[in-house]
Design a protein around this motif. Structure first.
Motif, PDB file in Angstrom:
ATOM      1  N   ASP A  83     -66.059 -22.825 -44.498  1.00  0.00           N
ATOM      2  CA  ASP A  83     -66.329 -21.909 -43.383  1.00  0.00           C
ATOM      3  C   ASP A  83     -65.431 -22.159 -42.174  1.00  0.00           C
ATOM      4  O   ASP A  83     -65.882 -22.138 -41.033  1.00  0.00           O
ATOM      5  CB  ASP A  83     -67.802 -21.986 -42.959  1.00  0.00           C
ATOM      6  CG  ASP A  83     -68.748 -21.600 -44.084  1.00  0.00           C
ATOM      7  OD1 ASP A  83     -68.397 -20.692 -44.860  1.00  0.00           O
ATOM      8  OD2 ASP A  83     -69.825 -22.212 -44.195  1.00  0.00           O
ATOM      9  N   GLY A  84     -64.161 -22.446 -42.412  1.00  0.00           N
ATOM     10  CA  GLY A  84     -63.214 -22.612 -41.315  1.00  0.00           C
ATOM     11  C   GLY A  84     -63.250 -23.969 -40.640  1.00  0.00           C
ATOM     12  O   GLY A  84     -62.560 -24.191 -39.659  1.00  0.00           O
ATOM     13  N   ARG A  85     -64.045 -24.882 -41.142  1.00  0.00           N
ATOM     14  CA  ARG A  85     -64.114 -26.228 -40.573  1.00  0.00           C
ATOM     15  C   ARG A  85     -63.017 -27.107 -41.179  1.00  0.00           C
ATOM     16  O   ARG A  85     -62.586 -26.901 -42.290  1.00  0.00           O
ATOM     17  CB  ARG A  85     -65.473 -26.864 -40.832  1.00  0.00           C
ATOM     18  CG  ARG A  85     -66.612 -26.131 -40.146  1.00  0.00           C
ATOM     19  CD  ARG A  85     -67.651 -27.121 -39.667  1.00  0.00           C
ATOM     20  NE  ARG A  85     -68.657 -26.495 -38.829  1.00  0.00           N
ATOM     21  CZ  ARG A  85     -68.534 -26.314 -37.526  1.00  0.00           C
ATOM     22  NH1 ARG A  85     -67.448 -26.668 -36.911  1.00  0.00           N
ATOM     23  NH2 ARG A  85     -69.500 -25.756 -36.829  1.00  0.00           N
ATOM     24  N   ILE A  86     -62.611 -28.113 -40.413  1.00  0.00           N
ATOM     25  CA  ILE A  86     -61.597 -29.049 -40.884  1.00  0.00           C
ATOM     26  C   ILE A  86     -62.255 -30.054 -41.822  1.00  0.00           C
ATOM     27  O   ILE A  86     -63.231 -30.705 -41.460  1.00  0.00           O
ATOM     28  CB  ILE A  86     -60.915 -29.776 -39.703  1.00  0.00           C
ATOM     29  CG1 ILE A  86     -60.201 -28.756 -38.808  1.00  0.00           C
ATOM     30  CG2 ILE A  86     -59.943 -30.826 -40.206  1.00  0.00           C
ATOM     31  CD1 ILE A  86     -59.653 -29.339 -37.517  1.00  0.00           C
ATOM     32  N   VAL A  87     -61.730 -30.121 -43.039  1.00  0.00           N
ATOM     33  CA  VAL A  87     -62.212 -31.053 -44.054  1.00  0.00           C
ATOM     34  C   VAL A  87     -60.998 -31.733 -44.689  1.00  0.00           C
ATOM     35  O   VAL A  87     -59.857 -31.399 -44.383  1.00  0.00           O
ATOM     36  CB  VAL A  87     -63.036 -30.317 -45.141  1.00  0.00           C
ATOM     37  CG1 VAL A  87     -64.319 -29.761 -44.567  1.00  0.00           C
ATOM     38  CG2 VAL A  87     -62.214 -29.222 -45.798  1.00  0.00           C
ATOM     39  N   PHE A  88     -61.263 -32.673 -45.575  1.00  0.00           N
ATOM     40  CA  PHE A  88     -60.177 -33.337 -46.292  1.00  0.00           C
ATOM     41  C   PHE A  88     -59.299 -32.298 -46.985  1.00  0.00           C
ATOM     42  O   PHE A  88     -59.789 -31.371 -47.603  1.00  0.00           O
ATOM     43  CB  PHE A  88     -60.751 -34.301 -47.345  1.00  0.00           C
ATOM     44  CG  PHE A  88     -59.683 -35.001 -48.143  1.00  0.00           C
ATOM     45  CD1 PHE A  88     -59.107 -36.158 -47.674  1.00  0.00           C
ATOM     46  CD2 PHE A  88     -59.249 -34.477 -49.345  1.00  0.00           C
ATOM     47  CE1 PHE A  88     -58.120 -36.804 -48.392  1.00  0.00           C
ATOM     48  CE2 PHE A  88     -58.254 -35.113 -50.070  1.00  0.00           C
ATOM     49  CZ  PHE A  88     -57.685 -36.279 -49.587  1.00  0.00           C
ATOM     50  N   GLY A  89     -58.000 -32.439 -46.852  1.00  0.00           N
ATOM     51  CA  GLY A  89     -57.055 -31.536 -47.487  1.00  0.00           C
ATOM     52  C   GLY A  89     -56.652 -30.348 -46.629  1.00  0.00           C
ATOM     53  O   GLY A  89     -55.695 -29.652 -46.940  1.00  0.00           O
ATOM     54  N   ALA A  90     -57.366 -30.110 -45.542  1.00  0.00           N
ATOM     55  CA  ALA A  90     -57.052 -28.971 -44.676  1.00  0.00           C
ATOM     56  C   ALA A  90     -55.742 -29.218 -43.934  1.00  0.00           C
ATOM     57  O   ALA A  90     -55.390 -30.346 -43.610  1.00  0.00           O
ATOM     58  CB  ALA A  90     -58.178 -28.738 -43.680  1.00  0.00           C
ATOM     59  N   THR A  91     -55.032 -28.131 -43.673  1.00  0.00           N
ATOM     60  CA  THR A  91     -53.829 -28.171 -42.841  1.00  0.00           C
ATOM     61  C   THR A  91     -54.203 -27.554 -41.508  1.00  0.00           C
ATOM     62  O   THR A  91     -54.747 -26.446 -41.468  1.00  0.00           O
ATOM     63  CB  THR A  91     -52.682 -27.377 -43.507  1.00  0.00           C
ATOM     64  OG1 THR A  91     -52.426 -27.953 -44.791  1.00  0.00           O
ATOM     65  CG2 THR A  91     -51.422 -27.424 -42.679  1.00  0.00           C
ATOM     66  N   VAL A  92     -53.949 -28.284 -40.435  1.00  0.00           N
ATOM     67  CA  VAL A  92     -54.387 -27.835 -39.113  1.00  0.00           C
ATOM     68  C   VAL A  92     -53.205 -27.726 -38.150  1.00  0.00           C
ATOM     69  O   VAL A  92     -52.306 -28.547 -38.155  1.00  0.00           O
ATOM     70  CB  VAL A  92     -55.462 -28.771 -38.514  1.00  0.00           C
ATOM     71  CG1 VAL A  92     -56.724 -28.729 -39.331  1.00  0.00           C
ATOM     72  CG2 VAL A  92     -54.977 -30.196 -38.414  1.00  0.00           C
ATOM     73  N   ASP A  93     -53.238 -26.673 -37.359  1.00  0.00           N
ATOM     74  CA  ASP A  93     -52.274 -26.498 -36.266  1.00  0.00           C
ATOM     75  C   ASP A  93     -52.982 -26.925 -34.993  1.00  0.00           C
ATOM     76  O   ASP A  93     -54.082 -26.440 -34.695  1.00  0.00           O
ATOM     77  CB  ASP A  93     -51.834 -25.034 -36.150  1.00  0.00           C
ATOM     78  CG  ASP A  93     -51.062 -24.552 -37.372  1.00  0.00           C
ATOM     79  OD1 ASP A  93     -50.353 -25.380 -37.973  1.00  0.00           O
ATOM     80  OD2 ASP A  93     -51.162 -23.361 -37.710  1.00  0.00           O
ATOM     81  N   LEU A  94     -52.352 -27.832 -34.255  1.00  0.00           N
ATOM     82  CA  LEU A  94     -52.957 -28.390 -33.048  1.00  0.00           C
ATOM     83  C   LEU A  94     -52.034 -28.217 -31.859  1.00  0.00           C
ATOM     84  O   LEU A  94     -50.820 -28.139 -32.009  1.00  0.00           O
ATOM     85  CB  LEU A  94     -53.205 -29.892 -33.220  1.00  0.00           C
ATOM     86  CG  LEU A  94     -54.032 -30.354 -34.403  1.00  0.00           C
ATOM     87  CD1 LEU A  94     -53.986 -31.866 -34.516  1.00  0.00           C
ATOM     88  CD2 LEU A  94     -55.458 -29.873 -34.257  1.00  0.00           C
ATOM     89  N   GLU A  95     -52.649 -28.180 -30.670  1.00  0.00           N
ATOM     90  CA  GLU A  95     -51.882 -28.198 -29.427  1.00  0.00           C
ATOM     91  C   GLU A  95     -52.384 -29.356 -28.581  1.00  0.00           C
ATOM     92  O   GLU A  95     -53.576 -29.474 -28.320  1.00  0.00           O
ATOM     93  CB  GLU A  95     -52.046 -26.892 -28.664  1.00  0.00           C
ATOM     94  CG  GLU A  95     -51.257 -26.883 -27.362  1.00  0.00           C
ATOM     95  CD  GLU A  95     -51.371 -25.576 -26.588  1.00  0.00           C
ATOM     96  OE1 GLU A  95     -50.911 -25.553 -25.444  1.00  0.00           O
ATOM     97  OE2 GLU A  95     -51.930 -24.601 -27.120  1.00  0.00           O
ATOM     98  N   ASP A  96     -51.456 -30.207 -28.184  1.00  0.00           N
ATOM     99  CA  ASP A  96     -51.768 -31.313 -27.276  1.00  0.00           C
ATOM    100  C   ASP A  96     -52.011 -30.687 -25.908  1.00  0.00           C
ATOM    101  O   ASP A  96     -51.109 -30.089 -25.323  1.00  0.00           O
ATOM    102  CB  ASP A  96     -50.610 -32.309 -27.234  1.00  0.00           C
ATOM    103  CG  ASP A  96     -50.926 -33.553 -26.419  1.00  0.00           C
ATOM    104  OD1 ASP A  96     -51.698 -33.454 -25.439  1.00  0.00           O
ATOM    105  OD2 ASP A  96     -50.376 -34.612 -26.757  1.00  0.00           O
ATOM    106  N   LEU A  97     -53.216 -30.795 -25.385  1.00  0.00           N
ATOM    107  CA  LEU A  97     -53.568 -30.124 -24.131  1.00  0.00           C
ATOM    108  C   LEU A  97     -52.836 -30.707 -22.933  1.00  0.00           C
ATOM    109  O   LEU A  97     -52.634 -30.013 -21.936  1.00  0.00           O
ATOM    110  CB  LEU A  97     -55.080 -30.156 -23.907  1.00  0.00           C
ATOM    111  CG  LEU A  97     -55.900 -29.339 -24.910  1.00  0.00           C
ATOM    112  CD1 LEU A  97     -57.385 -29.437 -24.592  1.00  0.00           C
ATOM    113  CD2 LEU A  97     -55.452 -27.891 -24.924  1.00  0.00           C
ATOM    114  N   GLU A  98     -52.415 -31.955 -23.013  1.00  0.00           N
ATOM    115  CA  GLU A  98     -51.702 -32.577 -21.898  1.00  0.00           C
ATOM    116  C   GLU A  98     -50.234 -32.141 -21.858  1.00  0.00           C
ATOM    117  O   GLU A  98     -49.724 -31.761 -20.813  1.00  0.00           O
ATOM    118  CB  GLU A  98     -51.786 -34.104 -22.014  1.00  0.00           C
ATOM    119  CG  GLU A  98     -51.177 -34.833 -20.829  1.00  0.00           C
ATOM    120  CD  GLU A  98     -51.355 -36.342 -20.963  1.00  0.00           C
ATOM    121  OE1 GLU A  98     -50.369 -37.060 -20.743  1.00  0.00           O
ATOM    122  OE2 GLU A  98     -52.477 -36.778 -21.293  1.00  0.00           O
TER     123      GLU A  98
END
Length: 158
Positions: A83-98
């Motif tokens: 359901d769109g949650r990050i789990v093992f094997g997921a590829t995630v795009d992140l932004e460092d807020l700082e």
């Protein structure tokens, strides 16, 4: 024994390494030992000592890989219902807020982790902070330099 999580690709890489060790490296080491033995006195034979040391390394790695594969829990990220949650094997795009920097990571097993390829270990601090988050949420990661905040931009299962 506990299960070792691996992606399908990671398990295949370990199987390939095991096959190479058994079919190429092991016979090469046996041939090197035989060659070194033919030179006579083993007590002062550096080639023999080096070949025996290499044999120990190869056999140890074979045992290690066989144990990991026998205890592996192979997970296909594309087959996960999360359901769109990050789990093992997921590829995630992140932004460092700082800093505003954007990065993409895949969460993989310890043996597959390679930061240069964007693969982080499931046991790393950033992966532990990300597990369970969804797109739009912010994860706080306790890094050596202090707390870093990352916004989850996208979660993919590929």
């Amino acid at each position: 024994m506990f299960k070792v999580p691996l992606t399908v690709v990671g398990a295949e890489l370990l199987r390939n390494e095991l096959q190479r060790l058994k079919s190429v490296e092991r016979p090469n080491v046996i041939a090197a030992i035989a060659e070194a033995r033919s030179h006579g006195d083993l007590s002062e034979n550096a080639e023999y000592d080096a070949a025996k040391e290499r044999q120990g390394f190869v056999e140890g790695r074979i045992l290690e890989l066989e144990a990991k594969l026998s205890n592996a829990q192979i997970i296909d990220p594309a087959a996960i219902e999360s359901d769109g949650r990050i789990v093992f094997g997921a590829t995630v795009d992140l932004e460092d807020l700082e800093s505003g920097d954007q990065v993409t990571y895949q969460i993989v097993g310890d043996d597959e982790a390679d930061i240069k390829q964007g693969k982080i270990s499931v046991s790393s601090p950033i992966a532990r902070a990300l597990i369970g988050k969804s797109s739009g949420e912010v994860a706080e990661v306790l890094a050596p330099g202090g707390i870093r905040e990352y916004e989850v931009l996208d979660v993919k299962y590929i």
